[in-house]
Design an enzyme around this catalytic site. Structure first.
Site, mmCIF file in Angstrom:
data_model
loop_
_atom_site.group_PDB
_atom_site.id
_atom_site.type_symbol
_atom_site.label_atom_id
_atom_site.label_comp_id
_atom_site.label_asym_id
_atom_site.label_seq_id
_atom_site.Cartn_x
_atom_site.Cartn_y
_atom_site.Cartn_z
ATOM 1 N N ASP A 223 -3.541 -3.288 -8.054
ATOM 2 C CA ASP A 223 -3.024 -2.470 -6.972
ATOM 3 C C ASP A 223 -2.324 -1.238 -7.548
ATOM 4 O OD1 ASP A 223 -2.313 -2.279 -4.052
ATOM 5 O OD2 ASP A 223 -0.290 -2.313 -4.897
ATOM 6 N N GLU A 282 -7.647 -0.110 -8.369
ATOM 7 C CA GLU A 282 -7.447 0.658 -7.151
ATOM 8 C C GLU A 282 -6.779 1.963 -7.582
ATOM 9 O OE1 GLU A 282 -5.006 0.811 -2.933
ATOM 10 O OE2 GLU A 282 -4.078 0.211 -4.808
#
Length: 560
Positions: A223, A282
């Site tokens: 993330d 990401e």
């Protein structure tokens, strides 16, 4: 699917897990709280996911990516982690995670879990101790604590703003009750950013990575992979206003060169595990070329292609982003990835239902029929491209964004802070409809039971049960497309794209292999387009396919 069928799938010999599987894998994102609720509390959980693994196997995907299920106060739906080695009780426990991985592997499915290294929860033990111990605590060095500006430190240390809206700094209160230093949080105040220059932070995350690899997971999605490292001295940004992640602007807290040394270190860790475990980034970067830096041979394996996700339904724009993506990834030897939806953006069936130029966060339902038609065509176009594809749960059902959720039920923290980046993300997170004619449509075990977000009444007609066996349904289109993609020798990672001459508004390319050839034609206009049929129709997103490609339709052809 009956329990007998489930048991048969689990008792069958384990399929061979392919070497280099991630280069052409179709990976399905599960948002656990909205996937399947096993105990009727209205919240999806790991036993619920486990019970639906045979559905994913039958759908034809290769791997499952699970959004965070770690112990968390849930200030940001689990992306505020209090304990990276524990499962939050709302989702189950570590045994449930182990059993899910075991069943997935027996079905030949890989499992990818989320890791949130840019920030943690303000309830994390390190941060709580740093607050209790006051300004002299050495634990504060693991975060970004700074004195404020102004005569009495009443102003934030710099002008950085949160992705969720408002200042990226929150002032603390000292143990004696006086005003204290400020701490940095690029997201919600409940999500303090780690200081990745600190050795203890680096050591801790190497340990967390090994913890989950030792338990058997096959990959980690990182993330905010473009975050973590901040510009030296935390300089002012110099501009006010809502941050947009793909506008090409250079930001002092994203995409800094130092992140790449972290990933080189992590690559050495993953290679201790035999070479088939992967990292997925990401990374919201200014360009595809910037994204490619994250997947160089000594760094990560894959990175989400957000530039593709944000491209409008227009022939030249799509062709340009496809070419740019293929060229950038070819230069570093990495597979391209393709994605149309995820838990942070408006579902593409609704994005394509609206006029162009509105971005990836759209508040209006648009033309539902047009959106679904384009979404189906976009899916076949995406799955025809070389590399790996990511699917977001429910897109195989053609689910639209729920744009009319009452404000009272929304839980997106940026909605509560106002003027944030993604204040309406709840609309793509509504629990899935599985069966039946009444809510929660099989999401939970009992008719009339709760679901943490309300489901629209019209979703009864979009459930897995309602679409199964209907050859015109979106679910059966996905099942057919994934089966063909797996079987056709010119699809997957290998063959490159050769563009074909085509009328304006038609995307046409060929992929060749020694064992056969394939052509994809996508009409992205609102009118039919005629062409000379290049071969035998394999699949069409609308109609039967043939010498006339219908409006907003993609057709697959076998030309072997």
């Amino acid at each position: 699917m009956s329990q007998t069928a489930v048991d048969a799938l689990l008792e069958a010999p384990s399929p061979a897990l392919r070497s280099g599987w991630w280069r052409d894998a179709v990976i399905y994102q599960v948002y656990p709280r909205s996937f399947a609720d096993s105990n009727g509390d209205g919240m999806g959980d790991l036993p619920g996911v486990r019970s639906r693994l045979p559905y994913l196997k039958a759908l034809g995907v290769d791997a499952v990516w699970l959004s965070p299920f770690y112990a968390s106060p849930q200030a940001d739906a689990g992306y505020d982690v209090a304990d990276y080695r524990a499962v939050d009780p709302m989702f189950g426990n570590l045994s449930d995670a182990d059993e899910l991985m075991r069943d997935a592997h027996q079905l030949g499915l890989r499992v990818i879990v989320d890791l949130v290294p840019n920030h943690c929860s303000d309830q994390h033990d390190w941060f709580q101790r740093a607050l209790r111990e006051g300004p002299s605590s050495p634990l504060r060095e693991r975060y970004h604590f700074r004195p404020g500006k102004g005569a009495n430190g009443e102003l934030p240390p710099n002008d950085w703003e949160s992705i969720f809206g408002g200042p990226a700094w929150t002032r603390t209160t000292n143990p004696d009750g006086t005003d204290g230093d400020w701490y940095l949080h690029l997201f919600a105040p409940e999500q303090p950013d780690f200081n990745w220059e600190h050795a203890a932070v680096q050591d801790e995350f190497r340990s967390i990575i090994r913890f989950w690899f030792d338990r058997g997971i096959d990959g980690i999605r990182i993330d905010v992979a473009h975050g973590m490292v901040k510009a030296p001295g935390l300089p002012d940004h110099g501009q006010r206003g809502r941050l947009r992640l793909l506008d090409g602007e250079r930001l002092p807290f994203f995409d800094q060169d130092g992140v790449h040394e972290i990933y080189r270190d992590w690559r050495r860790v993953v290679e201790e595990y035999g070479g088939e475990r992967i990292f997925v980034a990401e990374a919201w970067t200014p360009s595809v070329a910037s994204t490619a830096r994250y997947v160089r041979p000594d760094e990560l394996h894959q990175a989400f292609n957000f530039h593709y996700l944000s491209t409008e339904w227009e022939a030249e724009a799509l062709r340009e982003v496809i070419d740019t993506s293929l060229d950038a990834m070819r230069a570093v030897g990495a597979p391209p990835t393709w994605v149309l939806s995820n838990h942070d953006v408006t579902r593409h069936a609704t994005r394509f239902a609206n006029p162009p130029g509105l971005g990836t966060q759209i508040r209006t339902p648009g033309d539902r029929e047009l959106g679904l038609r384009r979404a189906r065509a976009a899916t076949l176009l995406m799955l025809a491209l070389p590399g790996s594809a990511y699917l977001y749960q429910g897109e195989e059902l053609g689910l639209p964004e729920v744009t009319d959720l009452p404000d009272a039920v929304r839980q997106d923290p940026s909605f509560l802070r106002q003027a944030g980046q993604d204040g309406f993300r709840d609309g793509c997170r509504v629990p899935l409809p599985w069966s039946g004619t009444e809510a929660p449509y099989g999401f939970g075990p009992e008719t009339g039971g709760p679901s943490w977000l309300p489901q629209p009444a019209e979703w009864a007609a979009l459930s897995v049960e309602a679409q199964t066996g209907d050859p015109t349904s979106t679910l059966e289109l996905y099942r057919s497309a994934l089966a063909i993609r797996r079987q056709h020798p010119a699809l997957g990672a290998g063959a490159s794209v050769t563009w074909l001459d085509a009328p304006q508004g038609l995307i046409a390319f060929r992929r060749d292999s020694e064992a056969g050839s394939f052509v994809c034609t996508a009409n992205v206009t609102g009118a039919p387009i005629g062409l000379t049929a290049p071969g035998r129709v394999l699949l069409a997103s609308s109609g039967a396919g043939g010498a006339v490609i219908e409006a907003d339709t993609t057709v697959w052809w076998d030309v072997s």
